[in-house]
Design an enzyme around this catalytic site. Structure first.
Site: not given
Ligand code: CA
Length: 637
Positions: A167, A224, A388
């Site tokens: 990620d 994220h 996600s």
């Protein structure tokens, strides 16, 4: 004879390999060399590439004979690919595609105050946790808000699973990860000595690797990855408790997405290899792109071969992945779990991709509260939405299942997660399982499951090398795509055991086998070469078939059948890779089965190998009955 050419719409993915409409890294290509048995061919290629073509080797993934190259400054990617493809030792060449994080809506991150976090923890989060069954913690540790789950589970093993989060990185100074001890430590690496102590090719990779800075310095300049990592951990402990419990799992952050949430396929591949080779048991992939990369496919197949579990975000375009695939979620590797996002009230989130054949399971993905990188001395929480956010909860449950049964393989974890999920009507006919994840049931089932000693082999087949020459003669069906091993106990010996006949194909096509199939066999840890495997038994028959190709019906005849597919002849010209619907008659004409299949080989434009897709149990059962009295074809090895 004039033959009609049918273009088959479902074969779009074949074409995407040839058009470079997707973004890619300028000046770079990824090359895969053939396994020719000639050990010198790769070296000769490297020498030629560097000396004659002015290329520069950037990364080598030797296990798969995949190489990441920078091309000559004067050359274009298209031109370089055209030239390199001419080399007979080259299996494929492709651009280095760019992929993106899979959050929904732009700038949807909302920071949440500590007061509001406490409020949510006592209200909506508690409801979600109870419905889905988390956190699942080691008993005897700090009490949380979901004791019922722990009591049901009993004692867990001492196994500490590792979840690789590929990620934007991880804020390893965030209280939640520091206090719970959740961050993976490379025990073979001495921090800061500038030496690759464990010899894995990475210097000072103490907590993972940062492919953006090419260093072991782990941070998250986007947020994220920290959010996703918190969701993984949320399956195990209450990440909003103060203090948090000790983590039952470790998070291995591998940063390949930059501060804009974008990254290259070559770095994703490197991260997958790193995860597999450095002990990850689960890999979460909350990112994707529409470019079909064969080398990424190969890396994921490598993770399958090594028994790792693999979760992938289905994507946030609100579109059908069956028609417009998103990778890695849409690859056909048997262990991939493609995860859709659901709302708190068990609807499909409006942005979530779906797909009856290619999106597997729902998991919460709307306004999900999780960890966010620290700002100054304040380490925060935020909500965010997207597939996600849906995929990592599944990854976290996979890790918790491994605590119950540490020898489980990735595809077996998938099978149990699918089998133990909760049917929700809003997902009916939208995704494969029609269901939303149930963590508590999945972990509880893992405790009682006896585990398969082996997994069906998955043979990586580059799209470009699919040719009739590979298919062999005789009755050789689908042997290149998926080779199956029948599990002990549920074989052809039991005439009424159709699931046993088809189970590995069900697996590879993304359907789940009944839990009792998974529970029926045992597994060893060894990774023996996959030889001596048996394939679907194949039977010569004579029967008729009606094909529906783009709405037109065409007649043909079947000369060979197995639980995995048929060999048929027809006057219609079918396209390899295409999908056809078939109505196959029994040899005596009294019964018919309906099944869809993909054309995997073609010979002389009249004989085709068709591999079944999404085989229903009733179909397998019928094939079993039709062929019960026949002798199988001699097997090929
Ligand atoms: Ca190292």
């Amino acid at each position: 004879m004039i033959k009609k050419v049918f273009l088959i719409t479902l074969s779009v993915f074949l074409f995407s390999a040839y058009s470079y409409a997707q973004e890619y890294v300028p000046g770079e290509v990824i090359v895969k060399m053939r396994n020719t048995g000639d050990s010198g061919s790769t070296n000769r290629f490297h020498q030629k590439a560097q000396a004659e073509n002015g290329m520069e080797l950037k990364q080598a993934f030797s296990e798969m004979k995949v190489y990441h190259y920078k091309i000559n400054d004067q050359d274009s990617v298209e031109n370089a690919i055209s030239n390199l493809e001419l080399d007979p030792d080259v299996e494929f060449v492709e651009p280095n595609y760019i992929v993106h994080k899979a959050t929904a809506f732009d700038n949807n991150v909302e920071h949440v105050s500590p007061e509001r976090v406490a409020e949510m923890r006592n209200n909506e989060l508690r409801d979600e946790a109870e419905a889905i069954g988390y956190p699942i913690r080691n008993p005897g540790q700090n009490s949380g808000n979901n004791k019922g789950v722990n009591q049901k589970l009993g004692a867990l093993s001492t196994f500490v699973p590792v979840v690789a989060v590929i990620d934007t990185g991880l804020d390893i100074n965030h209280d939640v990860f520091v206090d719970s001890g959740a961050i993976w430590q490379n025990s073979g690496e001495i921090p800061g000595n500038g030496i690759d102590d464990d010899g894995n090719g990475y210097i000072d990779d103490v907590n993972g690797w940062n492919y953006i800075t090419n260093s072991g310095f782990m941070h998250d300049d986007e947020g994220h990855g920290t959010h996703v990592s918190g969701i993984v951990l949320k399956a195990g402990i209450d990440i909003f408790a103060d203090p948090v419990d000790p983590s039952p799992m470790k998070i291995m952050p591998l940063k390949f997405l930059d501060h804009t949430g974008s990254g290259s396929t070559s770095a994703a591949i490197a991260a997958i290899y790193y995860a597999v080779n450095n002990g990850a048991n689960v890999i979460n992939n909350s990112w994707g792109g529409s470019g079909y990369s064969e080398s990424l496919h190969a890396a994921i197949a490598y993770s399958y071969d090594n028994g790792v579990a693999f979760t992938a975000a289905a994507g946030n375009a609100g579109t059908n992945n069956d028609g417009a695939p998103l990778y890695p979620a849409s690859y056909d590797v048997p262990h991939i779990m493609s995860i859709a996002a659901t709302t708190a009230t068990d609807y499909l989130a409006s942005f979530s991709n779906f797909g009856k054949s290619t999106v597997d399971l729902g998991s919460p993905g709307l306004y999900i509260l999780s960890t966010w990188p620290c700002s100054g001395s304040s380490c925060g929480h935020s909500t965010s939405s997207g597939t996600s956010m849906a995929a990592p909860l599944v990854a976290g449950f996979a890790a918790m299942m491994l605590i119950e049964a540490p020898t489980m393989l990735g595809y077996q974890i998938k099978s149990i997660l699918f089998g133990e999920s909760d049917y929700v009507s809003a997902l009916d006919n939208k995704i494969l399982t029609d269901s939303r994840i149930n963590g508590a049931s999945s972990v509880a089932f893992s405790k009682t499951a006896a585990i398969d000693p082996d997994q069906p082999a998955y043979t990586f087949v580059p799209l470009r090398s699919l040719s009739s020459a590979d298919s062999g003669g005789g009755c050789g069906l689908v042997k290149r795509m998926y080779e199956s091993k029948q599990p002990p106990k549920i074989g052809r010996g039991g005439a009424k055991a159709p699931v046993g006949i088809s189970w590995s194909l069900l697996m590879v096509l993304g359907l789940f086998a009944a839990p009792f199939v998974v529970a029926s066999v045992m597994r060893t840890q060894s990774k023996e070469p996959q030889v001596n495997r048996r394939k679907h038994e194949r039977f010569s028959i004579e029967s008729s078939v009606s094909l529906n190709v783009n709405g037109e019906n065409v007649k043909g005849s079947v000369s060979c059948i197995s639980a995995g597919g048929v060999q048929l002849s027809t006057g219609a010209l079918l396209e390899k890779g295409g999908v056809v619907k078939m109505v196959i008659s029994s040899p005596d004409g009294s019964e018919q089965i309906e099944v869809a299949g993909q054309i995997v080989w073609e010979k002389d434009k009249e004989s085709y190998g068709v591999q079944f897709k999404n085989v229903q149990e009733a179909v397998s059962s019928q094939i079993n009955e039709w062929t019960e009295s026949l002798e199988p074809e001699a097997s090929e090895s």
